[in-house]
Design a protein around this motif. Structure first.
Motif, PDB file in Angstrom:
ATOM      1  N   THR A 116       0.839  -1.201   0.000  1.00  0.00           N
ATOM      2  CA  THR A 116       0.000   0.000   0.000  1.00  0.00           C
ATOM      3  C   THR A 116       0.871   1.246   0.000  1.00  0.00           C
ATOM      4  OG1 THR A 116      -1.777  -1.147   1.168  1.00  0.00           O
ATOM      5  CG2 THR A 116      -1.801   1.252   1.239  1.00  0.00           C
ATOM      6  N   THR A 117       1.920   1.220   0.795  1.00  0.00           N
ATOM      7  CA  THR A 117       2.840   2.361   0.859  1.00  0.00           C
ATOM      8  C   THR A 117       3.500   2.604  -0.486  1.00  0.00           C
ATOM      9  OG1 THR A 117       3.256   1.910   3.187  1.00  0.00           O
ATOM     10  CG2 THR A 117       4.843   3.293   2.051  1.00  0.00           C
ATOM     11  N   THR A 118       3.999   1.542  -1.112  1.00  0.00           N
ATOM     12  CA  THR A 118       4.682   1.714  -2.406  1.00  0.00           C
ATOM     13  C   THR A 118       3.697   2.036  -3.520  1.00  0.00           C
ATOM     14  OG1 THR A 118       4.669  -0.707  -2.728  1.00  0.00           O
ATOM     15  CG2 THR A 118       6.660   0.283  -1.780  1.00  0.00           C
ATOM     16  N   LEU A 119       2.459   1.549  -3.408  1.00  0.00           N
ATOM     17  CA  LEU A 119       1.428   1.941  -4.368  1.00  0.00           C
ATOM     18  C   LEU A 119       1.215   3.442  -4.331  1.00  0.00           C
ATOM     19  CD1 LEU A 119      -0.968   1.425  -6.322  1.00  0.00           C
ATOM     20  CD2 LEU A 119      -2.387   1.059  -4.278  1.00  0.00           C
ATOM     21  N   MET A 120       1.087   4.001  -3.143  1.00  0.00           N
ATOM     22  CA  MET A 120       0.863   5.438  -3.016  1.00  0.00           C
ATOM     23  C   MET A 120       2.046   6.234  -3.561  1.00  0.00           C
ATOM     24  SD  MET A 120      -2.123   5.677  -1.840  1.00  0.00           S
ATOM     25  CE  MET A 120      -3.359   4.729  -0.953  1.00  0.00           C
ATOM     26  N   ARG A 121       3.249   5.820  -3.218  1.00  0.00           N
ATOM     27  CA  ARG A 121       4.432   6.535  -3.696  1.00  0.00           C
ATOM     28  C   ARG A 121       4.550   6.442  -5.214  1.00  0.00           C
ATOM     29  NH1 ARG A 121       7.794   4.409   0.912  1.00  0.00           N
ATOM     30  NH2 ARG A 121       8.688   2.965  -0.601  1.00  0.00           N
ATOM     31  N   GLY A 122       4.321   5.260  -5.758  1.00  0.00           N
ATOM     32  CA  GLY A 122       4.422   5.086  -7.207  1.00  0.00           C
ATOM     33  C   GLY A 122       3.359   5.862  -7.953  1.00  0.00           C
ATOM     34  N   ALA A 123       2.118   5.839  -7.429  1.00  0.00           N
ATOM     35  CA  ALA A 123       1.042   6.598  -8.070  1.00  0.00           C
ATOM     36  C   ALA A 123       1.339   8.087  -8.032  1.00  0.00           C
ATOM     37  CB  ALA A 123      -0.291   6.294  -7.395  1.00  0.00           C
ATOM     38  N   ALA A 124       1.901   8.554  -6.919  1.00  0.00           N
ATOM     39  CA  ALA A 124       2.253   9.974  -6.822  1.00  0.00           C
ATOM     40  C   ALA A 124       3.320  10.356  -7.845  1.00  0.00           C
ATOM     41  CB  ALA A 124       2.745  10.290  -5.410  1.00  0.00           C
ATOM     42  N   ARG A 125       4.217   9.421  -8.150  1.00  0.00           N
ATOM     43  CA  ARG A 125       5.264   9.697  -9.145  1.00  0.00           C
ATOM     44  C   ARG A 125       4.686   9.856 -10.543  1.00  0.00           C
ATOM     45  NH1 ARG A 125       8.135   5.451  -6.640  1.00  0.00           N
ATOM     46  NH2 ARG A 125       7.634   4.088  -8.405  1.00  0.00           N
ATOM     47  N   VAL A 126       3.716   9.022 -10.897  1.00  0.00           N
ATOM     48  CA  VAL A 126       3.267   8.987 -12.291  1.00  0.00           C
ATOM     49  C   VAL A 126       2.087   9.903 -12.582  1.00  0.00           C
ATOM     50  CG1 VAL A 126       4.100   6.613 -12.522  1.00  0.00           C
ATOM     51  CG2 VAL A 126       1.683   6.996 -12.027  1.00  0.00           C
ATOM     52  N   LEU A 127       1.369  10.343 -11.543  1.00  0.00           N
ATOM     53  CA  LEU A 127       0.152  11.134 -11.773  1.00  0.00           C
ATOM     54  C   LEU A 127       0.441  12.623 -11.814  1.00  0.00           C
ATOM     55  CD1 LEU A 127      -2.397   9.323  -9.419  1.00  0.00           C
ATOM     56  CD2 LEU A 127      -2.474   9.392 -11.924  1.00  0.00           C
ATOM     57  N   PRO A 128      -0.331  13.362 -12.629  1.00  0.00           N
ATOM     58  CA  PRO A 128      -0.238  14.826 -12.611  1.00  0.00           C
ATOM     59  C   PRO A 128      -1.078  15.394 -11.471  1.00  0.00           C
ATOM     60  CG  PRO A 128      -1.904  14.171 -14.181  1.00  0.00           C
ATOM     61  CD  PRO A 128      -1.325  12.886 -13.616  1.00  0.00           C
ATOM     62  N   HIS A 129      -0.978  16.685 -11.278  1.00  0.00           N
ATOM     63  CA  HIS A 129      -1.871  17.372 -10.338  1.00  0.00           C
ATOM     64  C   HIS A 129      -3.314  17.042 -10.674  1.00  0.00           C
ATOM     65  CE1 HIS A 129      -3.996  20.395  -8.106  1.00  0.00           C
ATOM     66  NE2 HIS A 129      -4.362  21.037  -9.192  1.00  0.00           N
ATOM     67  N   ASP A 130      -4.081  16.672  -9.678  1.00  0.00           N
ATOM     68  CA  ASP A 130      -5.493  16.320  -9.783  1.00  0.00           C
ATOM     69  C   ASP A 130      -5.711  14.949 -10.433  1.00  0.00           C
ATOM     70  OD1 ASP A 130      -8.001  17.266  -8.873  1.00  0.00           O
ATOM     71  OD2 ASP A 130      -8.642  17.603 -10.941  1.00  0.00           O
ATOM     72  N   GLY A 131      -4.624  14.220 -10.714  1.00  0.00           N
ATOM     73  CA  GLY A 131      -4.772  12.867 -11.233  1.00  0.00           C
ATOM     74  C   GLY A 131      -5.426  11.956 -10.204  1.00  0.00           C
ATOM     75  N   VAL A 132      -6.116  10.933 -10.688  1.00  0.00           N
ATOM     76  CA  VAL A 132      -6.947  10.069  -9.845  1.00  0.00           C
ATOM     77  C   VAL A 132      -6.231   8.761  -9.532  1.00  0.00           C
ATOM     78  CG1 VAL A 132      -9.070   8.684  -9.817  1.00  0.00           C
ATOM     79  CG2 VAL A 132      -9.111  11.014 -10.698  1.00  0.00           C
ATOM     80  N   LEU A 133      -6.240   8.410  -8.239  1.00  0.00           N
ATOM     81  CA  LEU A 133      -5.909   7.051  -7.805  1.00  0.00           C
ATOM     82  C   LEU A 133      -7.204   6.431  -7.309  1.00  0.00           C
ATOM     83  CD1 LEU A 133      -4.146   4.645  -6.951  1.00  0.00           C
ATOM     84  CD2 LEU A 133      -3.602   5.890  -4.850  1.00  0.00           C
ATOM     85  N   PHE A 134      -7.630   5.369  -7.964  1.00  0.00           N
ATOM     86  CA  PHE A 134      -8.927   4.735  -7.696  1.00  0.00           C
ATOM     87  C   PHE A 134      -8.680   3.348  -7.120  1.00  0.00           C
ATOM     88  CE2 PHE A 134     -12.647   2.228  -8.626  1.00  0.00           C
ATOM     89  CZ  PHE A 134     -13.729   3.098  -8.654  1.00  0.00           C
ATOM     90  N   LEU A 135      -9.113   3.141  -5.866  1.00  0.00           N
ATOM     91  CA  LEU A 135      -9.009   1.842  -5.217  1.00  0.00           C
ATOM     92  C   LEU A 135     -10.391   1.231  -5.061  1.00  0.00           C
ATOM     93  CD1 LEU A 135      -6.538   2.562  -2.248  1.00  0.00           C
ATOM     94  CD2 LEU A 135      -5.994   2.059  -4.633  1.00  0.00           C
ATOM     95  N   TYR A 136     -10.440  -0.087  -5.119  1.00  0.00           N
ATOM     96  CA  TYR A 136     -11.698  -0.795  -4.891  1.00  0.00           C
ATOM     97  C   TYR A 136     -11.412  -2.015  -4.034  1.00  0.00           C
ATOM     98  CZ  TYR A 136     -15.691  -3.873  -5.686  1.00  0.00           C
ATOM     99  OH  TYR A 136     -16.767  -4.713  -5.504  1.00  0.00           O
ATOM    100  N   GLY A 137     -12.287  -2.254  -3.060  1.00  0.00           N
ATOM    101  CA  GLY A 137     -12.159  -3.444  -2.241  1.00  0.00           C
ATOM    102  C   GLY A 137     -12.839  -3.254  -0.901  1.00  0.00           C
ATOM    103  N   PRO A 138     -12.675  -4.206   0.012  1.00  0.00           N
ATOM    104  CA  PRO A 138     -13.228  -4.060   1.355  1.00  0.00           C
ATOM    105  C   PRO A 138     -12.303  -3.231   2.233  1.00  0.00           C
ATOM    106  CG  PRO A 138     -12.123  -6.170   1.170  1.00  0.00           C
ATOM    107  CD  PRO A 138     -12.000  -5.510  -0.177  1.00  0.00           C
ATOM    108  N   PHE A 139     -12.887  -2.480   3.141  1.00  0.00           N
ATOM    109  CA  PHE A 139     -12.115  -1.672   4.085  1.00  0.00           C
ATOM    110  C   PHE A 139     -12.795  -1.719   5.448  1.00  0.00           C
ATOM    111  CE2 PHE A 139     -11.060   0.123  -0.010  1.00  0.00           C
ATOM    112  CZ  PHE A 139      -9.711   0.476   0.093  1.00  0.00           C
TER     113      PHE A 139
END
Length: 202
Positions: A116-139
């Motif tokens: 989860t930590t590396t997902l967030m860091r990697g998504a932050a690297r590749v996304l522009p300002h206002d880019g979307v990270l969309f997760l789906y699952g149980p929480f």
């Protein structure tokens, strides 16, 4: 006759329509959607068919999954569905340097917390300002399961691998904030799941 490499995930048939509706509210009108842990490839195929103005880049670290994705792609011949790439979410570098949205379905509960930590860091690297990270699952929310079935699912996950388990939404949001994302928007989904949408801050 060659063996059919396509995999079939029963959960996809159950959730793809609801996820598509949620994606329609949050994905950009055009650009590239990077999918992390694409699994069988059926989600990427379904979404590419429904959002022809968007490019979809499926990825997975598993060779059999990549073969399944490639087989679905070859059969569908959709111009906006790219060939799959090997991507380990825990790697420091991803093979896709830029994307307009990152999509991750049913992964973080069947992976170590570090994923989860590396997902967030990697998504932050590749996304522009206002880019979307969309997760789906149980929480869990506030440390509590939202349904008895989720508690049972969590127990079964932890029995398979002690590093797995249903994640707490607040803990995920805290990791996302540290990586440069705004507070999440959560949408209730069928079968006690959530769609969780993070926006990249400037």
């Amino acid at each position: 006759m060659s063996e059919d490499a396509r995999r079939f995930a029963p959960a996809v048939a159950r959730n793809k329509a609801a996820i598509t509706e949620a994606l329609a509210r949050h994905l950009p009108a055009s650009g590239l959607v990077l999918e992390i842990a694409s699994g069988s490839g059926e989600h990427a195929l379904h979404f590419a068919a429904h959002f022809p103005a968007l490019g979809f880049q499926p990825t997975d670290p598993d060779a059999a999954a990549l073969a399944s994705i490639a087989a679905w792609q070859a059969e569908a011949q959709l111009p906006n569905l790219r060939a799959p790439l090997a991507l380990d979410v825990m790697a420091d570098a991803w093979p896709v340097p830029k994307a307009d949205a990152v999509l991750c379905i049913n992964m973080i509960h069947i992976a170590p917390w570090e994923a989860t930590t590396t997902l967030m860091r990697g998504a932050a690297r590749v996304l522009p300002h206002d880019g979307v990270l969309f997760l789906y699952g149980p929480f869990t929310q506030g440390g509590q399961h939202t349904a008895p079935s989720n508690a049972e699912f969590d127990a079964s996950l932890r029995a398979q691998d002690a590093r797995w388990g249903v994640r707490d939404l607040e803990a995920v949001a805290e990791i996302a904030s540290a990586a440069g994302f705004a507070a999440p928007v959560g949408e209730a989904m069928p079968a006690n799941n959530l769609s969780v949408i993070f926006r990249r801050l400037a």
